[in-house]
Design a protein around this motif. Structure first.
Motif, mmCIF file in Angstrom:
data_model
loop_
_atom_site.group_PDB
_atom_site.id
_atom_site.type_symbol
_atom_site.label_atom_id
_atom_site.label_comp_id
_atom_site.label_asym_id
_atom_site.label_seq_id
_atom_site.Cartn_x
_atom_site.Cartn_y
_atom_site.Cartn_z
ATOM 1 N N ARG A 206 -3.461 47.741 62.575
ATOM 2 C CA ARG A 206 -4.537 48.704 62.783
ATOM 3 C C ARG A 206 -4.171 49.774 63.794
ATOM 4 O O ARG A 206 -4.650 50.900 63.732
ATOM 5 C CB ARG A 206 -5.805 47.973 63.217
ATOM 6 N N GLY A 207 -3.337 49.432 64.772
ATOM 7 C CA GLY A 207 -2.994 50.395 65.809
ATOM 8 C C GLY A 207 -2.367 51.661 65.254
ATOM 9 O O GLY A 207 -2.726 52.771 65.662
ATOM 10 N N SER A 208 -1.436 51.504 64.324
ATOM 11 C CA SER A 208 -0.764 52.674 63.754
ATOM 12 C C SER A 208 -1.739 53.544 62.971
ATOM 13 O O SER A 208 -1.727 54.774 63.083
ATOM 14 C CB SER A 208 0.379 52.225 62.838
ATOM 15 N N TYR A 209 -2.582 52.909 62.166
ATOM 16 C CA TYR A 209 -3.542 53.675 61.376
ATOM 17 C C TYR A 209 -4.573 54.371 62.267
ATOM 18 O O TYR A 209 -4.933 55.531 62.056
ATOM 19 C CB TYR A 209 -4.253 52.756 60.378
ATOM 20 N N MET A 210 -5.077 53.654 63.274
ATOM 21 C CA MET A 210 -6.042 54.258 64.190
ATOM 22 C C MET A 210 -5.406 55.400 64.970
ATOM 23 O O MET A 210 -6.065 56.390 65.304
ATOM 24 C CB MET A 210 -6.584 53.201 65.149
ATOM 25 N N GLY A 211 -4.127 55.276 65.270
ATOM 26 C CA GLY A 211 -3.426 56.351 65.963
ATOM 27 C C GLY A 211 -3.400 57.628 65.154
ATOM 28 O O GLY A 211 -3.566 58.728 65.698
ATOM 29 N N LEU A 212 -3.212 57.488 63.847
ATOM 30 C CA LEU A 212 -3.196 58.674 62.991
ATOM 31 C C LEU A 212 -4.562 59.344 62.947
ATOM 32 O O LEU A 212 -4.674 60.570 63.035
ATOM 33 C CB LEU A 212 -2.755 58.276 61.578
ATOM 34 N N VAL A 213 -5.630 58.543 62.820
ATOM 35 C CA VAL A 213 -6.972 59.122 62.791
ATOM 36 C C VAL A 213 -7.306 59.760 64.136
ATOM 37 O O VAL A 213 -7.898 60.851 64.195
ATOM 38 C CB VAL A 213 -8.005 58.037 62.426
ATOM 39 N N SER A 214 -6.927 59.094 65.232
ATOM 40 C CA SER A 214 -7.170 59.661 66.563
ATOM 41 C C SER A 214 -6.402 60.957 66.762
ATOM 42 O O SER A 214 -6.865 61.864 67.467
ATOM 43 C CB SER A 214 -6.794 58.650 67.643
ATOM 44 N N ALA A 215 -5.238 61.058 66.137
ATOM 45 C CA ALA A 215 -4.466 62.302 66.231
ATOM 46 C C ALA A 215 -5.251 63.464 65.633
ATOM 47 O O ALA A 215 -5.270 64.566 66.184
ATOM 48 C CB ALA A 215 -3.117 62.145 65.525
ATOM 49 N N GLY A 216 -5.908 63.216 64.505
ATOM 50 C CA GLY A 216 -6.730 64.258 63.902
ATOM 51 C C GLY A 216 -7.901 64.638 64.781
ATOM 52 O O GLY A 216 -8.245 65.818 64.912
ATOM 53 N N ILE A 217 -8.520 63.630 65.427
ATOM 54 C CA ILE A 217 -9.668 63.889 66.290
ATOM 55 C C ILE A 217 -9.267 64.700 67.512
ATOM 56 O O ILE A 217 -9.954 65.646 67.913
ATOM 57 C CB ILE A 217 -10.323 62.558 66.712
ATOM 58 N N MET A 218 -8.154 64.350 68.139
ATOM 59 C CA MET A 218 -7.748 65.017 69.375
ATOM 60 C C MET A 218 -7.007 66.321 69.128
ATOM 61 O O MET A 218 -6.876 67.141 70.031
ATOM 62 C CB MET A 218 -6.862 64.073 70.192
ATOM 63 N N LEU A 219 -6.531 66.516 67.901
ATOM 64 C CA LEU A 219 -5.835 67.766 67.588
ATOM 65 C C LEU A 219 -6.812 68.936 67.473
ATOM 66 O O LEU A 219 -6.472 70.077 67.807
ATOM 67 C CB LEU A 219 -5.050 67.606 66.280
ATOM 68 N N GLY A 220 -8.037 68.660 67.028
ATOM 69 C CA GLY A 220 -9.023 69.718 66.830
ATOM 70 C C GLY A 220 -9.302 70.556 68.068
ATOM 71 O O GLY A 220 -9.238 71.795 68.020
ATOM 72 N N PRO A 221 -9.613 69.927 69.237
ATOM 73 C CA PRO A 221 -9.880 70.731 70.433
ATOM 74 C C PRO A 221 -8.687 71.542 70.910
ATOM 75 O O PRO A 221 -8.853 72.538 71.623
ATOM 76 C CB PRO A 221 -10.270 69.674 71.480
ATOM 77 N N ALA A 222 -7.483 71.121 70.520
ATOM 78 C CA ALA A 222 -6.283 71.808 70.994
ATOM 79 C C ALA A 222 -5.933 73.024 70.132
ATOM 80 O O ALA A 222 -5.604 74.090 70.653
ATOM 81 C CB ALA A 222 -5.107 70.834 71.037
ATOM 82 N N VAL A 223 -5.997 72.865 68.813
ATOM 83 C CA VAL A 223 -5.600 73.973 67.938
ATOM 84 C C VAL A 223 -6.777 74.861 67.555
ATOM 85 O O VAL A 223 -6.578 75.982 67.089
ATOM 86 C CB VAL A 223 -4.914 73.446 66.659
ATOM 87 N N GLY A 224 -8.016 74.359 67.765
ATOM 88 C CA GLY A 224 -9.187 75.151 67.412
ATOM 89 C C GLY A 224 -9.222 76.518 68.077
ATOM 90 O O GLY A 224 -9.428 77.536 67.401
#
Length: 578
Positions: A206-224
């Motif tokens: 689960r850690g690897s999969y959750m990491g990918l989803v968290s990457a999408g969540i945390m990428l938004g505030p940075a590239v937005g």
């Protein structure tokens, strides 16, 4: 000595048994010698077992065959199917933070076009964050009872309509109302995405999969802000909302056509067909084509092995039915009942503090960099790129580290892993497995936060705060991803609901911090303002030790309460039927 080589199992949905050798020897009889190459074992009811045994030792020694309890695979989806499902969950989680951050560079243009003050235009940000915390409490419960597909489709339909309205509106009241609607639709995707990961992945992966989803969540505030700055600078603020409209359609159309339901209370491990209205368009088309074919030719339905393996589709069900929960109006207070659990509340509090530390940096950057370095909107947007890169790297690597540490601790304590059927965490220290990875990442990130504040206080060279942003982005984003994974581990039966609680806590606390950061910068200065948030996280860090020490006991108490509640309900149903 005889070694069990192959076991073939067939069962009608009940728990299965495999027969594995033990080390206890026994004397063989003449009958054993006559049956050296095969052993017939009487299976449980409704099951057939055939075991082929190869003789690899003298006939005088023979091992007992001891039953080992197993069950069906945790997920019937193939690896390629899982990857596509995880990709879509990651893509969906990107929209909520993106919609909030992409809006920042257009604030001045919006205020001028709508003839309102900066204070009033900032209310659209506050209202967005409030609904960002509230909406998942409804959609999280709805997704756990009705399924992920209907929740996704409804949420993105609302989001799509709001973006079109925002691109066409010309009044301040419409802006605020539609921003609330936009937030309600997009923020639900975070909770639903976490539920999808819990549906298809065992604890060990689960850690690897959750990491990918968290990457999408945390990428938004940075590239937005980067995307928003480019669109607002060259095409105008309306282009921002048309961009989001196109992005929404890019997700929603393929999702409706290809991505199957994953909720375990709807399809089990993926082997039970969902309701007809909850199937993909592709599955409906295939079923209709199959019905026509069998009607005209009377040929049997093709087996799963003859279907196209490259097409994502719901696995053919070996079981006809599954007891599903009755649909009811979603209860937004359900997530609050979960958050009062001692272990869950600790994770929620600390995860919210980390989120606040990240958000105060992102929210204060435009004003600080414009004041110190005299940057325009486009240049300020580009300054978010170090955080964006670090957030992606951190979310992915932290997931890999979580899986590695999970396996390492299991090996040290002699805990058997079963990636196919999932692990029973009743005797596994999942809190320690997750938090051991958090410590080495957390404190360097807090130190970088302090250095960032004092670098800006001293008007340091641009390279200094950008490098420190990268360190903070890696360490603090990684910590956020780790704690989000632990939350799902603590409540795997209601992953969307517990994630909604996490969303509620972090968004409300983040909204309060963002509202206060400008006043803090004026009263305390840049250095002490960011030092305050770092000290806040440091002072609260003993809570993580408390979770490691007493968390497993609290989790076992909760499991016992749930079992007692289920047994009580079963007894009541028995009395009513009698």
């Amino acid at each position: 000595m005889k070694e069990l080589e192959e076991v073939s199992l067939e069962s009608n949905g009940s728990a299965e048994k495999e027969y594995a050798p033990t080390t206890s020897p026994m004397n063989t009889t003449q009958n054993d010698k006559d049956h050296r190459n095969s052993i017939s074992i009487e299976p449980p009811a409704n099951a057939s077992i055939q075991a082929e045994v190869k003789d690899t030792s003298p006939p005088a020694d023979m091992e007992k065959l001891a039953p080992v309890q197993t069950g069906p695979p945790y997920s019937a989806f193939s690896t390629s199917q899982k990857r596509l499902i995880v990709f879509m969950a990651t893509f969906s989680g990107f929209f909520s933070p993106l919609s909030g951050a992409i809006y920042f560079p257009a604030l001045n243009s919006l205020a001028a076009d709508l003839h309102v003050s900066d204070t009033l235009i900032n209310l659209s940000i506050t209202s967005y964050m409030i609904f960002q915390g509230l909406a998942p409490t409804i959609f999280g419960d709805f997704a756990d009872q009705a399924g992920r597909r209907p929740a996704y489709i409804i949420a993105f339909s609302i989001y799509l309509a709001a973006n079109i309205g925002l691109a066409l509106q010309d009044s301040y009241v419409a802006l605020v109302l539609l921003r609330c609607l936009q937030s309600g639709g997009s923020s639900a995707t975070v909770a639903i995405g976490m539920g999808v990961i819990a549906d298809i992945s065992t604890t060990s992966e689960r850690g690897s999969y959750m990491g990918l989803v968290s990457a999408g969540i945390m990428l938004g505030p940075a590239v937005g802000p980067v995307i928003g700055g480019l669109l607002a600078e060259f095409l105008g603020w309306r282009a921002i909302f048309w961009f989001l409209t196109i992005g929404t359609a890019t997700f929603l159309i393929p999702y409706i056509i290809f991505i199957p339901e994953t909720a375990r209370n709807i399809i089990g491990n993926g082997s039970v067909a969902p309701q007809a209205w909850n199937r993909t368009l592709l599955a409906c088309f295939q079923q209709r084509k199959l019905t026509k074919s069998t009607t005209h030719t009377h040929d049997p339905a093709p087996s799963p092995s003859t279907q196209d393996p490259g097409v994502l589709q719901t696995p053919v069900p070996p079981q006809p039915t599954l007891t599903r929960p009755k649909l009811r109006f979603p209860n937004p207070l359900k997530c609050l009942t979960i958050t009062v659990e001692k272990d869950v509340s600790i994770v929620l509090i600390y995860n919210s503090l980390i989120y606040v530390a990240v958000m105060v940096v992102n929210a204060s950057l435009p004003a600080l960099f414009a004041d110190i370095y005299a940057f325009n909107d486009l240049q300020i947007g580009l300054c978010y790129l170090p955080t964006a890169a670090a957030s992606c790297i951190a979310s992915i690597l932290s997931g890999k580290l979580l899986d590695w540490n999970y396996r390492r601790i299991a090996r040290n304590i002699g805990f058997p892993l079963n990636r196919k059927r999932g692990d029973d965490l009743a005797k596994y220290p999942i809190e320690r497995a997750r938090l051991q990875v958090l410590g080495p990442m957390l404190f360097p990130g807090l130190a970088a936060l302090v250095g960032y504040g004092w670098a800006l206080d001293r008007n340091a060279s641009l390279a200094v705060p950008l490098v420190l942003q990268f360190v903070m982005g890696y360490c603090l984003t990684g910590g956020f991803s780790i704690l989000s994974t632990l939350l799902v581990d603590l409540y795997p039966e209601s992953p969307s609901t517990v994630t909604a609680g996490n969303n509620l806590f972090r968004c409300l606390l983040g909204a309060a911090a963002i509202a206060a950061i400008n006043s803090m910068l004026e009263a305390m200065g840049r250095g002490w303002s960011f030092t305050f948030f770092a000290l806040l996280c440091t002072v609260a860090s003993p809570l993580l030790w408390v979770l490691c020490r007493w968390g497993p006991g609290w989790r076992e108490e909760r499991r016992a309460r749930v079992l007692n509640r289920k047994e009580e309900k079963a007894r009541q149903r028995g009395k009513e039927s009698a």
